[in-house]
Design a protein around this motif. Structure first.
Motif, PDB file in Angstrom:
ATOM      1  N   GLY A   1      -6.380   1.675   2.596  1.00  0.00           N
ATOM      2  CA  GLY A   1      -5.586   0.727   3.365  1.00  0.00           C
ATOM      3  C   GLY A   1      -4.720   1.465   4.367  1.00  0.00           C
ATOM      4  N   LEU A   2      -4.264   0.737   5.372  1.00  0.00           N
ATOM      5  CA  LEU A   2      -3.480   1.363   6.438  1.00  0.00           C
ATOM      6  C   LEU A   2      -2.179   1.942   5.905  1.00  0.00           C
ATOM      7  CD1 LEU A   2      -4.027  -1.209   9.341  1.00  0.00           C
ATOM      8  CD2 LEU A   2      -5.057   1.048   9.055  1.00  0.00           C
ATOM      9  N   GLY A   3      -1.565   1.277   4.928  1.00  0.00           N
ATOM     10  CA  GLY A   3      -0.311   1.768   4.352  1.00  0.00           C
ATOM     11  C   GLY A   3      -0.523   3.092   3.631  1.00  0.00           C
ATOM     12  N   VAL A   4      -1.617   3.181   2.884  1.00  0.00           N
ATOM     13  CA  VAL A   4      -1.946   4.408   2.154  1.00  0.00           C
ATOM     14  C   VAL A   4      -2.192   5.552   3.135  1.00  0.00           C
ATOM     15  CG1 VAL A   4      -3.651   5.487   0.640  1.00  0.00           C
ATOM     16  CG2 VAL A   4      -2.935   3.125   0.228  1.00  0.00           C
ATOM     17  N   TYR A   5      -2.957   5.210   4.177  1.00  0.00           N
ATOM     18  CA  TYR A   5      -3.281   6.200   5.200  1.00  0.00           C
ATOM     19  C   TYR A   5      -2.015   6.680   5.896  1.00  0.00           C
ATOM     20  CZ  TYR A   5      -5.516   8.231   9.296  1.00  0.00           C
ATOM     21  OH  TYR A   5      -5.918   9.082  10.275  1.00  0.00           O
ATOM     22  N   MET A   6      -1.122   5.760   6.139  1.00  0.00           N
ATOM     23  CA  MET A   6       0.141   6.076   6.805  1.00  0.00           C
ATOM     24  C   MET A   6       0.940   7.102   6.006  1.00  0.00           C
ATOM     25  SD  MET A   6       2.404   2.971   8.053  1.00  0.00           S
ATOM     26  CE  MET A   6       3.580   3.038   9.322  1.00  0.00           C
ATOM     27  N   ILE A   7       1.046   6.861   4.701  1.00  0.00           N
ATOM     28  CA  ILE A   7       1.777   7.779   3.839  1.00  0.00           C
ATOM     29  C   ILE A   7       1.112   9.161   3.858  1.00  0.00           C
ATOM     30  CG2 ILE A   7       2.430   8.254   1.439  1.00  0.00           C
ATOM     31  CD1 ILE A   7       4.012   5.958   2.523  1.00  0.00           C
ATOM     32  N   ARG A   8      -0.213   9.153   3.837  1.00  0.00           N
ATOM     33  CA  ARG A   8      -0.966  10.408   3.801  1.00  0.00           C
ATOM     34  C   ARG A   8      -0.685  11.254   5.055  1.00  0.00           C
ATOM     35  NH1 ARG A   8      -6.799   8.857   2.773  1.00  0.00           N
ATOM     36  NH2 ARG A   8      -5.994   7.893   0.882  1.00  0.00           N
ATOM     37  N   VAL A   9      -0.788  10.603   6.238  1.00  0.00           N
ATOM     38  CA  VAL A   9      -0.579  11.390   7.477  1.00  0.00           C
ATOM     39  C   VAL A   9       0.897  11.780   7.635  1.00  0.00           C
ATOM     40  CG1 VAL A   9      -2.575  10.526   8.727  1.00  0.00           C
ATOM     41  CG2 VAL A   9      -0.416   9.288   8.892  1.00  0.00           C
ATOM     42  N   ARG A  10       1.787  10.994   7.093  1.00  0.00           N
ATOM     43  CA  ARG A  10       3.203  11.345   7.185  1.00  0.00           C
ATOM     44  C   ARG A  10       3.469  12.607   6.361  1.00  0.00           C
ATOM     45  NH1 ARG A  10       8.071  10.286   4.312  1.00  0.00           N
ATOM     46  NH2 ARG A  10       6.734   9.506   2.662  1.00  0.00           N
ATOM     47  N   LYS A  11       2.846  12.623   5.200  1.00  0.00           N
ATOM     48  CA  LYS A  11       3.071  13.781   4.329  1.00  0.00           C
ATOM     49  C   LYS A  11       2.520  15.049   4.934  1.00  0.00           C
ATOM     50  CE  LYS A  11       3.642  11.604  -0.150  1.00  0.00           C
ATOM     51  NZ  LYS A  11       2.878  10.926  -1.204  1.00  0.00           N
ATOM     52  N   SER A  12       1.506  14.900   5.793  1.00  0.00           N
ATOM     53  CA  SER A  12       0.968  16.105   6.445  1.00  0.00           C
ATOM     54  C   SER A  12       1.564  16.289   7.848  1.00  0.00           C
ATOM     55  CB  SER A  12      -0.558  16.035   6.493  1.00  0.00           C
ATOM     56  OG  SER A  12      -0.952  14.795   7.047  1.00  0.00           O
ATOM     57  N   TYR A  13       2.626  15.586   8.108  1.00  0.00           N
ATOM     58  CA  TYR A  13       3.361  15.708   9.377  1.00  0.00           C
ATOM     59  C   TYR A  13       2.500  15.490  10.612  1.00  0.00           C
ATOM     60  CZ  TYR A  13       7.156  17.279   6.487  1.00  0.00           C
ATOM     61  OH  TYR A  13       8.111  17.339   5.535  1.00  0.00           O
TER      62      TYR A  13
ATOM     63  N   VAL B   1      -1.444   4.641  13.591  1.00  0.00           N
ATOM     64  CA  VAL B   1      -1.531   3.584  12.573  1.00  0.00           C
ATOM     65  C   VAL B   1      -0.585   2.439  12.918  1.00  0.00           C
ATOM     66  CG1 VAL B   1      -1.493   3.062  10.119  1.00  0.00           C
ATOM     67  CG2 VAL B   1      -1.958   5.366  10.860  1.00  0.00           C
ATOM     68  N   ILE B   2       0.644   2.839  13.315  1.00  0.00           N
ATOM     69  CA  ILE B   2       1.620   1.801  13.671  1.00  0.00           C
ATOM     70  C   ILE B   2       1.073   0.931  14.797  1.00  0.00           C
ATOM     71  CG2 ILE B   2       3.914   1.385  14.642  1.00  0.00           C
ATOM     72  CD1 ILE B   2       4.829   3.955  13.208  1.00  0.00           C
ATOM     73  N   LEU B   3       0.471   1.592  15.776  1.00  0.00           N
ATOM     74  CA  LEU B   3      -0.130   0.869  16.898  1.00  0.00           C
ATOM     75  C   LEU B   3      -1.182  -0.111  16.388  1.00  0.00           C
ATOM     76  CD1 LEU B   3      -0.419   0.656  20.012  1.00  0.00           C
ATOM     77  CD2 LEU B   3      -2.198   2.403  19.862  1.00  0.00           C
ATOM     78  N   LEU B   4      -2.013   0.370  15.475  1.00  0.00           N
ATOM     79  CA  LEU B   4      -3.091  -0.487  14.958  1.00  0.00           C
ATOM     80  C   LEU B   4      -2.523  -1.682  14.189  1.00  0.00           C
ATOM     81  CD1 LEU B   4      -6.092  -0.936  14.654  1.00  0.00           C
ATOM     82  CD2 LEU B   4      -6.041   0.429  12.575  1.00  0.00           C
TER      83      LEU B   4
ATOM     84  N   GLU C   1       0.818  -1.222   0.000  1.00  0.00           N
ATOM     85  CA  GLU C   1       0.000   0.000   0.000  1.00  0.00           C
ATOM     86  C   GLU C   1       0.848   1.267   0.000  1.00  0.00           C
ATOM     87  OE1 GLU C   1      -3.690  -2.069   2.445  1.00  0.00           O
ATOM     88  OE2 GLU C   1      -2.229  -0.801   3.465  1.00  0.00           O
ATOM     89  N   TRP C   2       1.990   1.208   0.634  1.00  0.00           N
ATOM     90  CA  TRP C   2       2.903   2.357   0.653  1.00  0.00           C
ATOM     91  C   TRP C   2       3.178   2.859  -0.757  1.00  0.00           C
ATOM     92  CZ3 TRP C   2       7.413   0.635   4.341  1.00  0.00           C
ATOM     93  CH2 TRP C   2       7.030   0.872   5.659  1.00  0.00           C
ATOM     94  N   LEU C   3       3.363   1.882  -1.638  1.00  0.00           N
ATOM     95  CA  LEU C   3       3.857   2.250  -2.955  1.00  0.00           C
ATOM     96  C   LEU C   3       2.745   2.723  -3.878  1.00  0.00           C
ATOM     97  CD1 LEU C   3       6.400  -0.600  -3.059  1.00  0.00           C
ATOM     98  CD2 LEU C   3       6.880   1.824  -2.820  1.00  0.00           C
ATOM     99  N   GLY C   4       1.548   2.656  -3.419  1.00  0.00           N
ATOM    100  CA  GLY C   4       0.459   3.192  -4.228  1.00  0.00           C
ATOM    101  C   GLY C   4      -0.829   2.470  -3.980  1.00  0.00           C
ATOM    102  N   GLY C   5      -1.908   3.220  -3.941  1.00  0.00           N
ATOM    103  CA  GLY C   5      -3.205   2.600  -3.720  1.00  0.00           C
ATOM    104  C   GLY C   5      -4.207   3.647  -3.304  1.00  0.00           C
ATOM    105  N   ASN C   6      -5.457   3.223  -3.189  1.00  0.00           N
ATOM    106  CA  ASN C   6      -6.518   4.169  -2.862  1.00  0.00           C
ATOM    107  C   ASN C   6      -6.943   4.088  -1.408  1.00  0.00           C
ATOM    108  OD1 ASN C   6      -6.599   4.729  -5.651  1.00  0.00           O
ATOM    109  ND2 ASN C   6      -7.884   2.901  -5.933  1.00  0.00           N
TER     110      ASN C   6
END
Lengths: 258, 245
Positions: free
Chosen positions: A205-217, A225-228, A198-203
């Motif tokens: 999932g937890l990986g997608v969400y993780m990338i999104r919140v990271r980008k917004s610091y 997310v990591i906890l979940l 999911e990190w590498l691309g997707g619409n």
């Protein structure tokens, strides 16, 4: 009574280190030793977890689906391949090096290719999970098929057992312990595999969400997310252990003794 | 003659392991094969059980040739080989289940014998929960469930402690009478051979040949004190002589 008390204290002591670490972490944050945006305090992580709960759950189902689908496919395929390899020495000799080779290819490097081939949906993630889980399962199954008691097999043959019956009554049941230790590893791999995909691309999932919140610091959300993900992995391991317990009633007495 | 083999020779890598073995077993008979380790007893047994094909010679059951055909006689090894993941009852019914019988009818059939085999009350235990003697009896019951006219027992009692072994001997002689079993068994225990057998075949040399066949005359059931009688000692001496000891 005393015994119960003792088991509570031992449990407490095994948790005490974790609690101590959490307290130190909380202190480091509250005292401002590390700025909050870089390392959110445990309390903030929990608050973020609660605040984002709905969104987290939405994404959780996507990741869980990918992980379980990939894992189920891997289990099915590993049984088929392990049995085929056990039946044919030629297949075993020719497939084993290929299997080992696939293990040396880093999945992170493979993921973008899968994405390119299969798009942004669930498919590439499921395939990635499949690839990571398939190997430990097949190897553990193959090992125990090969180690099945030759005398027991001979005995079954004197009873006129067919090849299929040898699998049903000897090889499969005696492979169960090894299969479940393989499955426990595969279950944790499956979540990691899905998230990496999911990190590498997707619409979703937890990986997608993780990338999104990271980008917004939003590091507190990221930690949530990591906890979940950790909780998800632990739940899966516990499920495998429950399954193991149910599937092998003959091992229960032994466990109690130890 | 119920069961016989004639002039059996089995080679490995061109070297004969057992050579020119002929032996026979009558209905209700108890015949033992005695010899030092490495003399090819188990090789011979694999041939008799049909698990292996001899280079020369034939095996007969009721006059029909069964050379190389598995499943015609029952075979039990020194290891009880009870499957750890099946209960005692489910281990015992294995031959029936393999033959395609319904699990429930098979269980009912087997339950009847649990008392006789000293296993009553242990039907639903797993093998690791019962004693060595019980495991061996369970393995024997499983062998009997194969319901073939001849039992081949490969050192059936050798893994047991001395006293359990004596108890098993007495018990086995009873069971043989009750169930009309015909048995060939391998042993390297001279006392056991004299005590249980009608005929003791002594295997010796390399390759293994039958050095002598000694009939133990007193008919079964034998006197309670047979194993401490003078006749017993004479038979024992005779066997030891044949082994060159």
């Amino acid at each position: 009574m005393k015994r119960k008390l003792k088991s509570i204290t031992t449990k407490l002591s095994s948790w005490s280190l974790i609690i101590a670490l959490l307290v130190i972490w909380q202190l480091v944050s509250t005292l401002g030793l590390v700025p909050d945006f870089m390392l959110p305090s445990p309390v903030n992580v929990v608050l973020a977890f609660i605040g984002d709960f709905g969104l987290l759950m939405e994404n959780l189902w996507v990741t869980l689906y990918e992980a379980l689908a990939g894992l189920a496919l891997a289990v099915a395929a590993s049984f088929v391949l392990a049995i085929l390899m056990d039946l044919s020495g030629f297949l075993k000799r020719s497939v084993t090096p290929i299997l080992t080779f696939t293990q040396t290819v880093p999945t992170i490097a493979l993921a973008p290719l899968l994405l390119l081939w299969m798009g942004y949906g669930a498919a590439p993630k499921i395939v990635l999970v499949f690839i990571t889980c398939f190997f430990p399962l097949t190897i553990s199954l193959m090992g125990s098929f090969a180690q099945a008691d030759g005398d027991a097999i001979r005995l079954l043959k004197t009873m006129g057992a067919s090849r299929l019956q040898v699998y049903r009554y000897i090889k499969l049941p005696s492979a169960l312990p090894a299969f479940f230790s393989g499955l426990r590893i595969a279950a944790t791999y499956s979540v990691v595999g899905a998230v990496v995909g999911e990190w590498l691309g997707g619409n979703a999932g937890l990986g997608v969400y993780m990338i999104r919140v990271r980008k917004s610091y939003n590091f507190d959300k990221m930690f949530a997310v990591i906890l979940l993900i950790s909780i998800l992995s632990i739940v899966l391991i516990k499920l495998v252990e429950l399954l193991e317990y149910k599937a092998m009633p003959w091992r229960r007495k032994d466990k109690k003794r130890t | 003659m119920l069961f016989a083999c004639e002039n059996v020779t089995r080679c490995y890598d061109g070297m004969p392991v057992v050579q020119d073995i002929s032996l026979s077993l009558g209905q209700g008979g108890l015949v033992s094969l005695l010899g030092p380790s490495g003399v090819g007893k188990t090789t011979l047994f694999n041939v008799l059980a049909g698990l292996d094909v001899p280079d020369e010679g034939r095996v007969y059951l009721n006059g029909e040739e069964i050379t190389g055909k598995a499943g015609r006689v029952s075979y039990m090894l020194q290891k009880d080989l009870l499957l750890p993941y099946r209960t005692v009852l489910d281990n015992v019914i294995l031959p029936l289940v393999i033959r395609g019988e319904d699990k429930k009818t098979a269980r009912d059939k087997a339950r009847v014998h649990f008392e006789q085999f000293g296993l009553a009350g242990y039907e639903d235990k797993y093998p690791h929960q019962i004693s060595g003697g019980m495991r061996q009896r369970a393995a024997l019951l499983r062998t009997c469930m194969m319901d073939t006219p001849v039992l081949l027992l490969d050192e059936p009692f050798s893994a047991l402690d001395a006293i359990t072994k004596l108890q098993m001997h007495a018990w086995y002689l009873d069971i043989v009478e009750q169930l009309h079993l015909s048995t060939i068994f391998i042993t390297h225990d001279v006392d056991e051979a004299v005590l249980l057998s009608d005929t003791v075949y002594i295997l010796n040399g390399r390759p293994g040949r039958i050095a002598e066949a000694i009939d133990i005359e007193p008919p079964r059931p034998r006197a309670h004190d047979f194993s401490t009688s003078k006749a017993f000692a004479v038979y024992k001496r005779g066997i030891l002589d044949a082994l060159g000891l």
